[in-house]
Design a protein around this motif. Structure first.
Motif, mmCIF file in Angstrom:
data_model
loop_
_atom_site.group_PDB
_atom_site.id
_atom_site.type_symbol
_atom_site.label_atom_id
_atom_site.label_comp_id
_atom_site.label_asym_id
_atom_site.label_seq_id
_atom_site.Cartn_x
_atom_site.Cartn_y
_atom_site.Cartn_z
ATOM 1 N N ILE A 194 0.853 -1.186 0.000
ATOM 2 C CA ILE A 194 0.000 0.000 0.000
ATOM 3 C C ILE A 194 0.888 1.235 0.000
ATOM 4 C CG2 ILE A 194 -1.718 1.320 1.316
ATOM 5 C CD1 ILE A 194 -2.697 -1.347 2.462
ATOM 6 N N ARG A 195 0.519 2.211 -0.798
ATOM 7 C CA ARG A 195 1.263 3.460 -0.868
ATOM 8 C C ARG A 195 0.325 4.626 -0.561
ATOM 9 N NH1 ARG A 195 4.618 0.304 -0.548
ATOM 10 N NH2 ARG A 195 6.301 -0.247 -2.003
ATOM 11 N N LEU A 196 0.867 5.637 0.104
ATOM 12 C CA LEU A 196 0.086 6.812 0.478
ATOM 13 C C LEU A 196 0.735 8.077 -0.071
ATOM 14 C CD1 LEU A 196 -0.581 6.036 4.245
ATOM 15 C CD2 LEU A 196 -2.219 5.840 2.396
ATOM 16 N N SER A 197 -0.095 9.040 -0.431
ATOM 17 C CA SER A 197 0.434 10.346 -0.818
ATOM 18 C C SER A 197 0.962 11.053 0.416
ATOM 19 C CB SER A 197 -0.672 11.185 -1.472
ATOM 20 O OG SER A 197 -1.762 11.372 -0.571
ATOM 21 N N GLU A 198 1.801 12.058 0.201
ATOM 22 C CA GLU A 198 2.315 12.845 1.320
ATOM 23 C C GLU A 198 1.160 13.552 2.029
ATOM 24 O OE1 GLU A 198 5.430 13.020 2.519
ATOM 25 O OE2 GLU A 198 5.896 11.428 1.084
ATOM 26 N N PRO A 199 1.288 13.754 3.354
ATOM 27 C CA PRO A 199 0.207 14.421 4.095
ATOM 28 C C PRO A 199 -0.183 15.751 3.470
ATOM 29 C CG PRO A 199 1.832 13.519 5.608
ATOM 30 C CD PRO A 199 2.403 13.352 4.225
ATOM 31 N N SER A 200 -1.479 15.956 3.304
ATOM 32 C CA SER A 200 -2.002 17.184 2.717
ATOM 33 C C SER A 200 -3.334 17.503 3.381
ATOM 34 C CB SER A 200 -2.199 17.018 1.205
ATOM 35 O OG SER A 200 -3.012 18.054 0.679
ATOM 36 N N PRO A 201 -3.622 18.779 3.614
ATOM 37 C CA PRO A 201 -4.892 19.133 4.254
ATOM 38 C C PRO A 201 -6.103 19.000 3.344
ATOM 39 C CG PRO A 201 -3.690 21.122 3.658
ATOM 40 C CD PRO A 201 -2.775 19.971 3.374
ATOM 41 N N GLU A 202 -5.888 18.765 2.049
ATOM 42 C CA GLU A 202 -7.017 18.751 1.119
ATOM 43 C C GLU A 202 -7.110 17.502 0.244
ATOM 44 O OE1 GLU A 202 -6.685 22.310 -1.166
ATOM 45 O OE2 GLU A 202 -7.358 23.610 0.463
ATOM 46 N N VAL A 203 -6.033 16.732 0.124
ATOM 47 C CA VAL A 203 -6.051 15.575 -0.775
ATOM 48 C C VAL A 203 -5.381 14.381 -0.105
ATOM 49 C CG1 VAL A 203 -5.321 14.619 -2.987
ATOM 50 C CG2 VAL A 203 -6.022 17.003 -2.849
ATOM 51 N N LEU A 204 -6.000 13.212 -0.273
ATOM 52 C CA LEU A 204 -5.413 11.959 0.183
ATOM 53 C C LEU A 204 -5.537 10.943 -0.951
ATOM 54 C CD1 LEU A 204 -4.341 9.900 2.277
ATOM 55 C CD2 LEU A 204 -6.726 9.524 2.969
ATOM 56 N N ILE A 205 -4.421 10.339 -1.328
ATOM 57 C CA ILE A 205 -4.429 9.299 -2.354
ATOM 58 C C ILE A 205 -3.829 8.028 -1.762
ATOM 59 C CG2 ILE A 205 -3.602 8.596 -4.621
ATOM 60 C CD1 ILE A 205 -3.411 11.548 -5.371
ATOM 61 N N ILE A 206 -4.567 6.945 -1.869
ATOM 62 C CA ILE A 206 -4.112 5.646 -1.394
ATOM 63 C C ILE A 206 -4.051 4.701 -2.587
ATOM 64 C CG2 ILE A 206 -4.475 3.756 0.224
ATOM 65 C CD1 ILE A 206 -6.267 5.564 1.857
ATOM 66 N N GLY A 207 -2.890 4.091 -2.776
ATOM 67 C CA GLY A 207 -2.734 3.161 -3.879
ATOM 68 C C GLY A 207 -2.317 1.785 -3.369
ATOM 69 N N ALA A 208 -2.703 0.748 -4.085
ATOM 70 C CA ALA A 208 -2.313 -0.611 -3.721
ATOM 71 C C ALA A 208 -2.249 -1.453 -4.978
ATOM 72 C CB ALA A 208 -3.311 -1.204 -2.740
ATOM 73 N N ILE A 209 -1.367 -2.459 -4.951
ATOM 74 C CA ILE A 209 -1.249 -3.392 -6.064
ATOM 75 C C ILE A 209 -1.433 -4.811 -5.523
ATOM 76 C CG2 ILE A 209 0.291 -4.375 -7.801
ATOM 77 C CD1 ILE A 209 1.633 -1.724 -8.110
ATOM 78 N N VAL A 210 -2.313 -5.553 -6.187
ATOM 79 C CA VAL A 210 -2.498 -6.970 -5.887
ATOM 80 C C VAL A 210 -1.877 -7.729 -7.060
ATOM 81 C CG1 VAL A 210 -4.163 -8.818 -5.466
ATOM 82 C CG2 VAL A 210 -4.642 -6.483 -4.655
ATOM 83 N N PRO A 211 -0.657 -8.276 -6.901
ATOM 84 C CA PRO A 211 0.037 -8.932 -8.005
ATOM 85 C C PRO A 211 -0.748 -10.124 -8.553
ATOM 86 C CG PRO A 211 1.532 -8.522 -6.181
ATOM 87 C CD PRO A 211 0.142 -8.276 -5.672
ATOM 88 N N ARG A 212 -0.463 -10.450 -9.817
ATOM 89 C CA ARG A 212 -1.064 -11.644 -10.405
ATOM 90 C C ARG A 212 -0.540 -12.890 -9.696
ATOM 91 N NH1 ARG A 212 -3.462 -10.926 -15.375
ATOM 92 N NH2 ARG A 212 -3.167 -8.870 -16.358
ATOM 93 N N ASN A 213 -1.374 -13.895 -9.604
ATOM 94 C CA ASN A 213 -0.952 -15.147 -8.956
ATOM 95 C C ASN A 213 0.068 -15.879 -9.833
ATOM 96 O OD1 ASN A 213 -2.703 -14.726 -6.810
ATOM 97 N ND2 ASN A 213 -4.411 -15.706 -7.895
#
Length: 213
Positions: A194-213
């Motif tokens: 899981i990856r997160l954007s840098e702290p911001s008072p107005e925007v939050l972005i959360i990313g994740a990758i589920v690799p292929r089996n």
């Protein structure tokens, strides 16, 4: 953390979220018992209907996000996740909801990961805003992107650490962090992160990758 600890945290989170709509149901019933004015009784009925719908929506969401929702199939219709999220966020006027998930079906683990990350981002929009949920299949696997934008976005350091690193050294987890722990565990189990954007008072972005089996 063991399975019993996680179950306890998830139950605590569920009880906390259901307390408000169930309490409103109880208040509405008490008002109905004493109220004689037809107009006020109609208002009580509206209150009961809204509270019952909110309770059902939350139960449906948590069944998919935390429980065994979706039956015994390996993959679940992605539309179920959309409906579940609309039930808790789309109905709220303070949060505008967007859905950009291209796969028609998601594995149970991927769906739980997506739902829990979306819940965390939605909860961070303390003054409302917009919540966009996206996912697409690439050569690497399933890529999930959650974006929350609003006038005040709050994701405390504890939740950030939980999402990216797992259980803190002291091992203390509050019920509100149960979803973050579960999301991190699901991503790790799938071999992703899981990856997160840098702290911001107005925007939050959360990313994740589920690799292929």
């Amino acid at each position: 953390m063991n399975a019993v600890d996680l179950a306890s945290l998830l139950c605590s989170r569920l009880c906390h979220d259901l307390m408000s709509p169930v309490g409103a149901l109880n208040n509405g019933i008490e008002l109905m018992a004493d109220e004689q004015d037809p107009e006020m009784r109609d208002r009580c009925v509206e209150l009961l209907a809204d509270s019952a719908k909110a309770t059902a929506n939350k139960l449906k969401f948590f069944r998919l996000a935390f429980g065994a929702g979706g039956g015994f199939a390996d993959a679940i219709d992605a539309n179920e996740a959309k409906v579940a999220l609309q039930g808790i966020f789309g109905a709220e006027r303070r949060i505008e909801f967007g859905w950009m998930v291209t796969p028609e079906k998601l594995s149970k683990g991927a769906m739980k990961l997506l739902l829990n990350l979306a819940l965390i981002a939605g909860d961070a929009l303390v003054r409302g805003g917009r919540l966009d949920v996206g996912a697409e299949t690439t050569q690497e696997g399933l890529e999930i992107a959650i974006r929350g934008e609003g006038p005040r976005v709050m994701l405390d350091a504890g939740l950030r650490e939980m999402l990216t690193k797992g259980v803190p050294a002291e091992g203390q987890i509050e019920p509100r962090a149960a979803g973050a722990w579960l999301a991190q565990a699901l991503a790790k189990e799938a071999g992703g992160a899981i990856r997160l954007s840098e702290p911001s008072p107005e925007v939050l972005i959360i990313g994740a990758i589920v690799p292929r089996n």
